[in-house]
Design a protein around this motif. Structure first.
Motif, PDB file in Angstrom:
ATOM      1  N   GLY A   1       0.902  -1.152   0.145  1.00 13.51           N
ATOM      2  CA  GLY A   1      -0.112  -0.065   0.031  1.00 13.51           C
ATOM      3  C   GLY A   1       0.813   1.282   0.208  1.00 13.51           C
ATOM      4  O   GLY A   1       0.066   2.365   0.204  1.00 13.51           O
ATOM      5  N   HIS A   2       2.084   1.248  -0.401  1.00 13.94           N
ATOM      6  CA  HIS A   2       2.811   2.371  -0.501  1.00 13.94           C
ATOM      7  C   HIS A   2       2.538   3.192  -1.741  1.00 13.94           C
ATOM      8  O   HIS A   2       2.900   2.719  -2.651  1.00 13.94           O
ATOM      9  CB  HIS A   2       4.114   2.025  -0.396  1.00 13.94           C
ATOM     10  N   PRO A   3       1.999   4.636  -1.659  1.00 16.98           N
ATOM     11  CA  PRO A   3       1.683   5.182  -2.923  1.00 16.98           C
ATOM     12  C   PRO A   3       2.862   5.512  -3.779  1.00 16.98           C
ATOM     13  O   PRO A   3       2.775   5.442  -4.991  1.00 16.98           O
ATOM     14  CB  PRO A   3       0.816   6.306  -2.405  1.00 16.98           C
ATOM     15  N   ASP A   4       3.880   6.052  -3.251  1.00 17.54           N
ATOM     16  CA  ASP A   4       5.003   6.560  -3.964  1.00 17.54           C
ATOM     17  C   ASP A   4       5.552   5.190  -4.970  1.00 17.54           C
ATOM     18  O   ASP A   4       5.890   5.441  -5.870  1.00 17.54           O
ATOM     19  CB  ASP A   4       6.178   7.024  -3.110  1.00 17.54           C
ATOM     20  N   ALA A   5       5.561   4.307  -4.173  1.00 21.34           N
ATOM     21  CA  ALA A   5       6.206   2.910  -4.820  1.00 21.34           C
ATOM     22  C   ALA A   5       5.176   2.361  -6.034  1.00 21.34           C
ATOM     23  O   ALA A   5       5.839   2.159  -6.938  1.00 21.34           O
ATOM     24  CB  ALA A   5       6.309   1.661  -3.786  1.00 21.34           C
ATOM     25  N   ARG A   6       4.051   2.738  -5.806  1.00 21.24           N
ATOM     26  CA  ARG A   6       3.122   2.285  -6.799  1.00 21.24           C
ATOM     27  C   ARG A   6       3.216   3.315  -8.130  1.00 21.24           C
ATOM     28  O   ARG A   6       3.345   2.783  -9.006  1.00 21.24           O
ATOM     29  CB  ARG A   6       1.626   2.355  -6.209  1.00 21.24           C
ATOM     30  N   TYR A   7       3.545   4.345  -7.640  1.00 19.97           N
ATOM     31  CA  TYR A   7       3.732   5.560  -8.802  1.00 19.97           C
ATOM     32  C   TYR A   7       4.876   5.207  -9.478  1.00 19.97           C
ATOM     33  O   TYR A   7       4.884   5.202 -10.603  1.00 19.97           O
ATOM     34  CB  TYR A   7       3.734   6.947  -8.093  1.00 19.97           C
ATOM     35  N   ASN A   8       5.848   4.938  -8.770  1.00 25.25           N
ATOM     36  CA  ASN A   8       7.180   4.950  -9.394  1.00 25.25           C
ATOM     37  C   ASN A   8       7.254   3.475 -10.350  1.00 25.25           C
ATOM     38  O   ASN A   8       7.624   3.430 -11.384  1.00 25.25           O
ATOM     39  CB  ASN A   8       8.407   4.417  -8.197  1.00 25.25           C
ATOM     40  N   LEU A   9       6.366   2.497  -9.891  1.00 24.83           N
ATOM     41  CA  LEU A   9       6.101   1.464 -10.901  1.00 24.83           C
ATOM     42  C   LEU A   9       5.524   1.559 -11.874  1.00 24.83           C
ATOM     43  O   LEU A   9       5.801   1.162 -13.090  1.00 24.83           O
ATOM     44  CB  LEU A   9       5.384   0.397 -10.045  1.00 24.83           C
ATOM     45  N   GLY A  10       4.554   2.534 -11.900  1.00 28.42           N
ATOM     46  CA  GLY A  10       3.700   3.149 -13.030  1.00 28.42           C
ATOM     47  C   GLY A  10       4.964   3.801 -14.033  1.00 28.42           C
ATOM     48  O   GLY A  10       4.634   3.955 -15.153  1.00 28.42           O
ATOM     49  N   CYS A  11       5.367   4.604 -13.594  1.00 27.54           N
ATOM     50  CA  CYS A  11       6.677   5.267 -14.196  1.00 27.54           C
ATOM     51  C   CYS A  11       7.272   4.408 -14.921  1.00 27.54           C
ATOM     52  O   CYS A  11       7.616   4.553 -16.237  1.00 27.54           O
ATOM     53  CB  CYS A  11       7.405   6.137 -13.341  1.00 27.54           C
ATOM     54  N   ARG A  12       8.035   3.463 -14.177  1.00 27.36           N
ATOM     55  CA  ARG A  12       8.927   2.349 -14.812  1.00 27.36           C
ATOM     56  C   ARG A  12       8.111   1.707 -16.244  1.00 27.36           C
ATOM     57  O   ARG A  12       8.632   1.512 -17.099  1.00 27.36           O
ATOM     58  CB  ARG A  12       9.394   1.412 -13.996  1.00 27.36           C
ATOM     59  N   GLU A  13       6.895   1.455 -15.823  1.00 31.04           N
ATOM     60  CA  GLU A  13       5.944   0.637 -16.809  1.00 31.04           C
ATOM     61  C   GLU A  13       5.953   1.508 -18.101  1.00 31.04           C
ATOM     62  O   GLU A  13       5.921   1.018 -19.391  1.00 31.04           O
ATOM     63  CB  GLU A  13       4.679   0.174 -16.575  1.00 31.04           C
ATOM     64  N   GLY A  14       5.692   2.769 -17.847  1.00 30.01           N
ATOM     65  CA  GLY A  14       5.426   3.664 -18.837  1.00 30.01           C
ATOM     66  C   GLY A  14       6.579   4.058 -19.628  1.00 30.01           C
ATOM     67  O   GLY A  14       6.501   4.208 -21.062  1.00 30.01           O
TER      68      GLY A  14
END
Length: 164
Positions: free
Chosen positions: A75-88
């Motif tokens: 549930g860490h939002p920054d980590a989730r966002y960073n994964l999204g950036c990596r995928e993008g």
């Protein structure tokens, strides 16, 4: 230290951060690693940052991603966002959007900005963007309190540190 002796992952994470801040990197990483092993999302996120930057540890992309994924699952939002950036960044926009929506649901402002770009690029529908915006606002509203506002002011004034 009584909480550390009782295997409290949050206490271990805080001791690890403090030791790191004081320059005792080896001990700091040991505490952060133990906290992560006990399931602390913030410890996983901090380890991901250290491995990603190669800061006081050898740069290791696999460990960085592992810790990002573990933090995101917890549930860490920054980590989730960073994964999204990596995928993008590697062209998997559908996966990136899913990460950004989850991060927005957790209240992360940066995810809304990323989704706004995805909407402008035609990757996200108006309905999905609006739903994410509502969910992000609800998450932020649910966490507001006078104590959190005072803490945010203390961080902004440099009276307390937020990260390593």
């Amino acid at each position: 230290m009584r909480r550390v002796a009782a295997n409290d992952p949050i206490a271990m994470q805080q001791v690890g951060r403090e030791l790191h801040r004081e320059g005792d990197y080896e001990s700091g990483i040991k505490y952060l690693t133990k906290a992560a092993e006990l399931g602390d999302a913030m410890a996983h996120f901090l380890l991901a940052r250290l491995y990603g930057k190669g800061q006081v540890v050898e740069k290791d992309e696999k460990k960085e991603i592992y810790h990002l994924e573990e933090a995101a699952i917890r549930g860490h939002p920054d980590a989730r966002y960073n994964l999204g950036c990596r995928e993008g960044n590697v062209g998997r926009t559908d996966r990136a959007v899913k990460h950004f929506i989850i991060a927005a649901n957790l209240g992360y402002d940066g995810a809304i900005q990323a989704l706004k770009k995805c909407y402008a690029g035609g990757v996200v529908s108006k309905e999905d963007f609006a739903a994410a915006l509502r969910a992000q606002k609800a998450a932020v509203d649910a966490t507001q309190s006078p104590q959190r506002e005072a803490a945010a002011k203390a961080v902004a004034a440099g009276k307390i540190m937020r990260w390593i």
